[in-house]
Each structure stands twice: as C-alpha cells, then as structure tokens.
Motif scaffolding. Structure first.
Motif, PDB file in Angstrom:
ATOM      1  N   LEU A   1      38.143  34.796 -25.209  1.00  0.00           N
ATOM      2  CA  LEU A   1      39.560  34.857 -25.549  1.00  0.00           C
ATOM      3  C   LEU A   1      40.317  35.858 -24.676  1.00  0.00           C
ATOM      4  N   THR A   2      39.710  37.019 -24.433  1.00  0.00           N
ATOM      5  CA  THR A   2      40.379  38.016 -23.589  1.00  0.00           C
ATOM      6  C   THR A   2      40.557  37.528 -22.149  1.00  0.00           C
TER       7      THR A   2
ATOM      8  N   GLU B   1      32.716  30.766 -32.748  1.00  0.00           N
ATOM      9  CA  GLU B   1      33.115  32.170 -32.927  1.00  0.00           C
ATOM     10  C   GLU B   1      32.664  33.021 -31.753  1.00  0.00           C
ATOM     11  N   GLU B   2      31.429  32.814 -31.298  1.00  0.00           N
ATOM     12  CA  GLU B   2      30.923  33.590 -30.156  1.00  0.00           C
ATOM     13  C   GLU B   2      31.668  33.227 -28.874  1.00  0.00           C
ATOM     14  N   SER B   3      32.007  31.940 -28.721  1.00  0.00           N
ATOM     15  CA  SER B   3      32.754  31.508 -27.531  1.00  0.00           C
ATOM     16  C   SER B   3      34.108  32.204 -27.470  1.00  0.00           C
ATOM     17  N   PHE B   4      34.806  32.249 -28.604  1.00  0.00           N
ATOM     18  CA  PHE B   4      36.106  32.917 -28.625  1.00  0.00           C
ATOM     19  C   PHE B   4      35.947  34.416 -28.450  1.00  0.00           C
ATOM     20  N   SER B   5      34.892  34.988 -29.010  1.00  0.00           N
ATOM     21  CA  SER B   5      34.666  36.425 -28.882  1.00  0.00           C
ATOM     22  C   SER B   5      34.506  36.822 -27.419  1.00  0.00           C
ATOM     23  N   GLN B   6      33.819  35.972 -26.636  1.00  0.00           N
ATOM     24  CA  GLN B   6      33.555  36.307 -25.236  1.00  0.00           C
ATOM     25  C   GLN B   6      34.692  35.895 -24.303  1.00  0.00           C
TER      26      GLN B   6
ATOM     27  N   GLN C   1      26.118  27.990 -26.182  1.00  0.00           N
ATOM     28  CA  GLN C   1      25.715  28.577 -27.460  1.00  0.00           C
ATOM     29  C   GLN C   1      24.951  27.569 -28.328  1.00  0.00           C
TER      30      GLN C   1
END
Length: 489
Positions: free
Chosen positions: A171-172, A164-169, A152
């Motif tokens: 975390l699941t 934020e984008e790293s966790f969004s992609q 990113q």
C-alpha cells in the motif's frame, strides 16, 4: 470587384467564396457542429456545380478536430481496455482478476468526472486521453497487488491473510507511485495553454482516484464469494523471470557502458528537442483525402491562401478622410512586405479593410460628392453585417472603436517563414502607429493596435506547447524528486 478580389474571388479561378460570419454566442462544441452541419446541408441543396463545394475555415477545422479527438479518445479507451483484459485473461486465466482492474479503472474515471463536474471544469481536446491513461495507471497498480496476492497464496496463506499481507507490503509503495504520478501531471499547471493545464489537473485527480479505488474496492472484490478465487501463474512466468535476471546481471557487469549509452541517448534527445520546429499547418492533423483538406487545398491554390488573420486598429471618435488615407498607406506598406521561404518568398496575398470600401465608393461622382459620414452610413445600410465586422459601430467597454484590416496569406508554407511574416507585419504596424501623424488623430495617446486571428493564435499555441514542455518537465522532475525524497528519506 477590385476590393474583394483575392478574398472572395479571382478572375482566373472557377471558384468563388461565400464568407459566413459566426455570431459570438455559445461556445458549446455541439452548437457549433450543428451550425456547420446546417451550412453543409444548405450548400448541398444548391444547383450543380455549387453543391460540390466545400465548407472550410479555422472554425470548421477546430470543430472537426474536436469531434475526431472525442471519437478517437473513446476508441482509445475501449480498445486499450479490451487489450488489457485479453492480456490479463490469457496470462492469469482468472475472470475475477481480469474484472478487478477494470472495475478499479471504471470507478476511478467515474469519480474523476464527478469531481470535474463539481469543480465546473470542462473536458477539452487534450483531456480526451483521460480514459486511456487512467486505464494504464489503474491496471498497473492492480497487477502489483495481484502478483503479491498470488505469491502469498502459493505460500499457503488464506485468502484474507494473503490480501491483508499484500496491502501491508504494497500500500505504501502504491501510494507513493500515485503521488509521483499526480506530481508529474500537476507540473502541467504551469503551462501557458489552458487545455493542458486542465488536463494536468484532471489527470492528477485521476491518479489519486486510482489509489482510493484500490483501497475501497480491491479487498472486497478479491474476497467476495468462492468462485475463481486465485489467479493462475502465467506459463512463461519462470522464463520471463530468468530473462530479467540475466538482463540485470549483464547490465550490472557492464555498468560503465550502460551509463555511457544512457548519457549519449540523453544528449541526442536534448539536441533533437532543441532543433524541433513549430508545425503550424493544422490541416496535417486530418486525412489527406478528407473534403476539409481538399477545400483548404482549393483555397490555397485558387483564392490566395487559407491563412486568415487580422489587424485591429483603434479608430478615433470622429472618422476623417485623413484617418482613412493613413490606413490606406499602412495597407500599401503591408502589401509590399516579403519574407524568405527557402528559395521562394512569402507575402500577404490580400489586405482588405473598410478604408478600401470607402475609397471605392468615391469612384462614382454622386457618392464622391457626399460627405464622408454620409458615405459611411450608406455602406452600413447596404452591408450592415460586413460593415460592422470591419468597423465597430459603437464603442467597447473602454469607450474605444476599432477598425479591422483583414489579411490573407498562404497556410502551407514553412513554419519559420510564416512566423517571419507575422513578425514583419507586427514590426511594420509598430512603426506605423508610433508616427506623430497617427498619434495626432487621437485626443490622447492612441490605444495599441493588435494582431489577431486563428492563423496567429494557432501558431502561438503550438509554440507555447513546445516551450512549455521543457519548463513542465523540469517542474515535474523537481516535484517527483521531492516526493521520492519524502518516501525514501
């Protein structure tokens, strides 16, 4: 001398044995180690050559094994952390992103141990690997976020937007990875061995603590301050990507061959697993040059074998000469037992009980003239500690008294022969206690006799571990299948 020959001494040996009885009390490993250390100091104060002797026995093996595993577990944790830090530092040349995975691991371990204390769970031999395995899970999970954050940042995103984008992609996927780890470890709760169940539970807790640490710590640590903000790209990154793509393309083009090789390896592994045999020689866990192993070698060659085990026979409320005579008959039958051990035979090298001492006491005319109860009382007065471990003085919680037959056999023999000897003793004992003459000694149904001792317990322990691995593997597979089905629908 005849009663104890083969147990404490042999006529043709330069060694003798002092049998030490450890009181049932604290199960704390440090207390046991302190007792054994004190015994060692006492022995070293003896005149030569007695000071060159050894302290051996299953309690010593267990205590020494626990001490070594604790030491090696600590070493494994330190060395694995150091190696992981070195790889991260060399690969990404970022002190911040080298420390973040280590902080995640340290926090996860601390939280896991706190939960274990609150849950009154104990660390055991198997759980010494907790640090190393949590290190692997924590670092691997952190690396996923590191690479996505790096990607990113290269695309021009700010640090806050990149994390934020790293966790969004991720975390699941990270959550499901930790859940499948926990499911695999929880399968160990179905094992028959207590320490393995404890290990499975604490590793499942550790896996979920890694997930919690990732959520709580990584965003703040990644955005804290303005120094060393971004990890560098490893110099061999492009080359590694190229190799992996080529490997993937090669396997996809030859997928039938790949599946065939995988099936062949799986069959080979299953057949190999089914052919495994139980290793019951516990001394093979230690260095061949240690004094502990040397002491066991002396006992094996000089004093009839290091395998010490027992038969617990119920004793009637009133002891009689008929009872002791039947016990002597059982002992004679046990001494005649033999099983095959390759080209050799394996037998019990010593069978000893209170009945032997009582029989020896009749050799003197004065003692022989005394009533049986008087002779028993005299032996208790002369050797109170030893008498009490051979014949219980007072009834147990169920109102039952017990007589112990102490057995000795060779330890360094084939596992199959050792198991055959245990089964032969068990069969002989069952036939003996089923006889009408034995049942007639008791007012009601005679309690069941038992075979016990470290020799039997360690063999059963290893056998349970081997049998449990297949059961736990299947349960783990089912648990991971459920988790993956929920994740992918």
């Amino acid at each position: 001398l005849e009663v104890f020959e083969g147990y404490t001494h042999r006529r043709d040996s330069q060694y003798t044995t002092v049998a030490c009885l450890l009181q049932a009390g604290s199960a704390d490993a440090s207390d046991q180690q302190a007792t054994l250390t004190a015994l060692q100091q006492v022995m070293h104060q003896l005149p030569s050559p007695a000071a060159d002797g050894f302290i051996t026995g299953e309690p010593v093996l267990v205590a020494e094994g626990f001490r070594m595993i604790q030491r090696d577990g600590w070493r494994l944790g330190v060395i694995s952390s150091a190696l992981v830090s070195l790889v991260l530092l060399i690969s990404f040349r970022s002190l911040r992103w080298t420390l973040i995975p280590l902080v995640v691991v340290f926090w996860s371990l601390t939280a896991t141990r706190a939960i274990l204390v609150l849950g009154n769970l104990n660390l055991s031999m198997v759980s010494s690997m907790l640090t190393a395995i949590v290190t692997v899970i924590g670092v691997a999970t952190s690396i996923h976020l590191l690479l996505k954050f790096q990607q990113q940042r290269r695309s021009g995103a700010s640090r806050a937007a990149a994390i934020e984008e790293s966790f969004s992609q991720l975390l699941t996927p990270i959550m499901w990875a930790c859940v499948t780890d926990a499911a695999g470890f929880l399968a160990l709760l179905f094992a028959a061995v207590g320490p393995i169940r404890d290990f499975g539970l604490m590793m499942a807790i550790g896996s979920m603590m890694v997930l919690l640490a990732i959520v709580l710590l990584v965003p703040g640590l990644a955005l804290l301050g303005r120094w060393d903000t971004d990890p560098r790209t490893p110099q061999i990154d492009l080359l590694v990507r190229l190799w992996l793509r080529r490997l993937l393309g090669y396997c996809l083009a030859r997928r039938r061959w790949g599946v065939g090789i995988l099936v062949g390896l799986a069959v080979y592994g299953v057949v190999g697993g089914l052919l495994m045999r139980v290793e019951t020689d516990y001394t093979k866990n230690f260095s061949r040059h240690s004094s502990l192993v040397h002491g066991y070698e002396v006992i094996e060659s000089e004093l009839g074998g290091a395998g010490v085990w027992d038969i617990m026979l119920p004793a009637p409320a009133t002891l009689s000469r008929d009872y002791f005579s039947q016990v002597i008959g059982l002992e004679e039958e046990l001494r005649r037992l033999q099983v095959a051990d390759g080209a050799h035979t394996l037998a019990l090298s010593k069978v000893l009980s209170f009945a032997d001492a009582e029989l020896a006491s009749r050799s003197g005319p004065l003692l022989a003239a005394l009533p049986l109860a008087a002779r028993v009382q005299g032996m208790r007065a002369a050797m109170p500690d030893f008498s009490n471990i051979l014949l219980t003085h007072s009834p147990d919680a169920n109102g039952q008294r017990w007589l112990r037959i102490m057995l000795r056999s060779h330890e360094r023999v084939g596992a199959e022969a050792k198991n055959d000897l245990v089964q032969a003793v068990r069969s002989s004992l069952r036939r003996f206690t089923d006889r009408d003459q034995w049942q007639a000694l008791f007012s009601g149904t005679a309690p069941k006799a038992e075979i016990a001792g470290y020799h039997v317990m360690l063999g059963k322990l290893v056998a349970n571990i081997l049998s449990d691995q297949w059961k736990c593997f299947l349960i783990a597979t089912l648990g991971i299948l459920v988790a993956m089905t929920l994740a992918t629908r």
